[in-house]
Design an enzyme around this catalytic site. Sequence first.
Site, PDB file in Angstrom:
ATOM      1  N   GLU A  88      34.819  33.948  47.160  1.00  0.00           N
ATOM      2  CA  GLU A  88      34.698  32.916  46.140  1.00  0.00           C
ATOM      3  C   GLU A  88      35.726  31.825  46.397  1.00  0.00           C
ATOM      4  O   GLU A  88      36.833  32.085  46.877  1.00  0.00           O
ATOM      5  CB  GLU A  88      34.889  33.527  44.742  1.00  0.00           C
ATOM      6  N   CYS A 101      41.160  26.363  45.485  1.00  0.00           N
ATOM      7  CA  CYS A 101      41.737  27.711  45.510  1.00  0.00           C
ATOM      8  C   CYS A 101      40.871  28.512  46.478  1.00  0.00           C
ATOM      9  O   CYS A 101      39.692  28.744  46.206  1.00  0.00           O
ATOM     10  CB  CYS A 101      41.708  28.287  44.093  1.00  0.00           C
ATOM     11  N   CYS A 108      40.178  42.651  48.914  1.00  0.00           N
ATOM     12  CA  CYS A 108      41.626  42.785  49.065  1.00  0.00           C
ATOM     13  C   CYS A 108      41.979  44.261  49.043  1.00  0.00           C
ATOM     14  O   CYS A 108      41.389  45.042  48.300  1.00  0.00           O
ATOM     15  CB  CYS A 108      42.344  42.070  47.919  1.00  0.00           C
ATOM     16  N   CYS A 112      46.043  45.809  43.195  1.00  0.00           N
ATOM     17  CA  CYS A 112      46.791  45.549  41.962  1.00  0.00           C
ATOM     18  C   CYS A 112      45.881  45.893  40.777  1.00  0.00           C
ATOM     19  O   CYS A 112      44.722  45.468  40.735  1.00  0.00           O
ATOM     20  CB  CYS A 112      47.241  44.092  41.890  1.00  0.00           C
ATOM     21  N   CYS A 115      43.911  43.106  38.709  1.00  0.00           N
ATOM     22  CA  CYS A 115      43.211  42.045  39.441  1.00  0.00           C
ATOM     23  C   CYS A 115      41.806  42.487  39.823  1.00  0.00           C
ATOM     24  O   CYS A 115      41.622  43.565  40.399  1.00  0.00           O
ATOM     25  CB  CYS A 115      44.015  41.693  40.690  1.00  0.00           C
ATOM     26  N   GLY A 158      42.066  38.024  48.255  1.00  0.00           N
ATOM     27  CA  GLY A 158      42.781  38.474  49.443  1.00  0.00           C
ATOM     28  C   GLY A 158      44.271  38.249  49.408  1.00  0.00           C
ATOM     29  O   GLY A 158      44.794  37.507  48.584  1.00  0.00           O
ATOM     30  N   SER A 188      50.311  32.127  48.393  1.00  0.00           N
ATOM     31  CA  SER A 188      50.754  33.054  47.357  1.00  0.00           C
ATOM     32  C   SER A 188      50.659  34.477  47.896  1.00  0.00           C
ATOM     33  O   SER A 188      49.611  34.894  48.400  1.00  0.00           O
ATOM     34  CB  SER A 188      49.856  32.900  46.120  1.00  0.00           C
ATOM     35  N   ASN A 287      44.367  37.308  32.579  1.00  0.00           N
ATOM     36  CA  ASN A 287      42.937  37.133  32.329  1.00  0.00           C
ATOM     37  C   ASN A 287      42.263  38.494  32.295  1.00  0.00           C
ATOM     38  O   ASN A 287      42.625  39.384  33.066  1.00  0.00           O
ATOM     39  CB  ASN A 287      42.313  36.269  33.427  1.00  0.00           C
ATOM     40  N   CYS A 333      42.307  33.013  37.393  1.00  0.00           N
ATOM     41  CA  CYS A 333      43.200  33.804  38.242  1.00  0.00           C
ATOM     42  C   CYS A 333      42.891  35.287  38.110  1.00  0.00           C
ATOM     43  O   CYS A 333      42.828  35.823  36.999  1.00  0.00           O
ATOM     44  CB  CYS A 333      44.653  33.595  37.834  1.00  0.00           C
TER      45      CYS A 333
HETATM   46  N1  SAH Z   1      47.261  38.227  46.995  1.00  0.00           N
HETATM   47  C1  SAH Z   1      47.910  36.994  46.641  1.00  0.00           C
HETATM   48  C2  SAH Z   1      46.989  35.856  46.250  1.00  0.00           C
HETATM   49  C3  SAH Z   1      45.773  36.130  45.393  1.00  0.00           C
HETATM   50  S1  SAH Z   1      45.932  36.345  43.653  1.00  0.00           S
HETATM   51  C4  SAH Z   1      48.936  37.256  45.564  1.00  0.00           C
HETATM   52  O1  SAH Z   1      48.975  38.361  45.041  1.00  0.00           O
HETATM   53  O2  SAH Z   1      49.708  36.370  45.257  1.00  0.00           O
HETATM   54  C5  SAH Z   1      46.475  34.838  42.966  1.00  0.00           C
HETATM   55  C6  SAH Z   1      47.322  35.052  41.721  1.00  0.00           C
HETATM   56  O3  SAH Z   1      46.539  35.563  40.609  1.00  0.00           O
HETATM   57  C7  SAH Z   1      48.429  36.059  41.929  1.00  0.00           C
HETATM   58  O4  SAH Z   1      49.616  35.568  41.367  1.00  0.00           O
HETATM   59  C8  SAH Z   1      47.926  37.262  41.151  1.00  0.00           C
HETATM   60  O5  SAH Z   1      48.955  38.130  40.783  1.00  0.00           O
HETATM   61  C9  SAH Z   1      47.271  36.600  39.971  1.00  0.00           C
HETATM   62  N2  SAH Z   1      46.380  37.457  39.210  1.00  0.00           N
HETATM   63  C10 SAH Z   1      45.663  38.514  39.660  1.00  0.00           C
HETATM   64  N3  SAH Z   1      44.948  39.052  38.651  1.00  0.00           N
HETATM   65  C11 SAH Z   1      45.196  38.313  37.552  1.00  0.00           C
HETATM   66  C12 SAH Z   1      44.723  38.356  36.204  1.00  0.00           C
HETATM   67  N4  SAH Z   1      43.822  39.259  35.821  1.00  0.00           N
HETATM   68  N5  SAH Z   1      45.192  37.422  35.343  1.00  0.00           N
HETATM   69  C13 SAH Z   1      46.062  36.476  35.743  1.00  0.00           C
HETATM   70  N6  SAH Z   1      46.540  36.383  36.988  1.00  0.00           N
HETATM   71  C14 SAH Z   1      46.115  37.291  37.891  1.00  0.00           C
END
Ligand code: SAH
Length: 346
Positions: A88, A101, A108, A112, A115, A158, A188, A287, A333
């Site tokens: 995406e 973005c 990935c 986490c 996410c 990713g 990031s 989110n 995000c």
């Molecule tokens: N893997 C990289 C980039 C992708 S995520 C990283 O971790 O930085 C981009 C951003 O979105 C990261 O800061 C991540 O922690 C955040 N993110 C992931 N899930 C989220 C959620 N449910 N709500 C808000 N931010 C989130």
Amino acid sequence: MSRYDVTREDLDRILCTEPRYRVDQLWDALYHRFEEPGDVGTLPRALRARLGAEPALAPALRIEAERQADRGETVKWVVALGDGARVETVLMHHPRHSTACVSSQAGCAMACSFCATGQAGYTRQLTAGEIVEQVVLAARAARTSGRRLDHVVFMGMGEPFANYDNVLAAVRRIVHDVGIGARRVTISTVGVVPGIRRLSVEPLQVNLAVSLHAANDELRTSLVPLGRRYPLEALTTACADYVAATHRRLSFEWALIDAVNDTRRDADELAALALPLRAHVNLIPLNPTAGGLDIGLAGTPPDGVRAFRDRLASHGVNVTVRRTRGRSIDAACGQLAARATPGLAS
Ligand code: SAH
């Protein structure tokens, strides 16, 4: 592979029967005008037809769905790659600039818990060209709506530093060929220490964001499994070395999770990490994602967000609360989890 994986030398070969300036014309069409090789107005018709049928110049991305939110100011594309993997890409318009973005991997492997991409798992690395082609897709759409794409963030699907070489090759193309300033490109990372160390010796002035989310190892490893491999001590040391070597400003990303990482103590711990690094903190209420809701993770309500921000500011930390964009189309995000979306095609 993408037409944006093709080098100038490859174009020399493809155009070996043509005058040399044709290579420059085609390069300009691809990187500055975002044209299809078969439609390049500066080339003779017979050559356009040949280039339009050239397999190496076929597009790698096929748009499966396009969705808009925030009155058209946020656009999300679900794109299918040649082998059927999906990623995406999101384009966000702001009053004075437009940001793409982009995804660096299909899926990935970092897992986490909060996410959506992490919950869906890993498919494969993207090539540099597949990343650049996402930027071109966004740049072309921005231009069509009378805007200019001028920022790129690697905050799509990713972990960029788990695909380091391709991401850096893409950044070089974005900076040197598409012409977006390195200072307007942000990588990031979830905290891959060797990636931070490698980036600190690259001759590129890109921005680094570290997704922290917790400032003690116990909480952090529960949210970010990679924290076991790279504890905060190692992570913050790498960050300090990065700042010393590059003199660039570092940012910490912090998704505020209700009653998990939004207490006064969390703010105090975060301030203690951020201040010596002079890191800028970006806050965003978490989110909602399906897997996150299953384990009881919800976003901090607005008054809690303000209290957390004020507590950080009272310590002297530079802090910004980020506005959520595209939540209604799962483009916000952490919500990217490219599913097949039959019937959604634009
Ligand atoms: N893997 C990289 C980039 C992708 S995520 C990283 O971790 O930085 C981009 C951003 O979105 C990261 O800061 C991540 O922690 C955040 N993110 C992931 N899930 C989220 C959620 N449910 N709500 C808000 N931010 C989130």
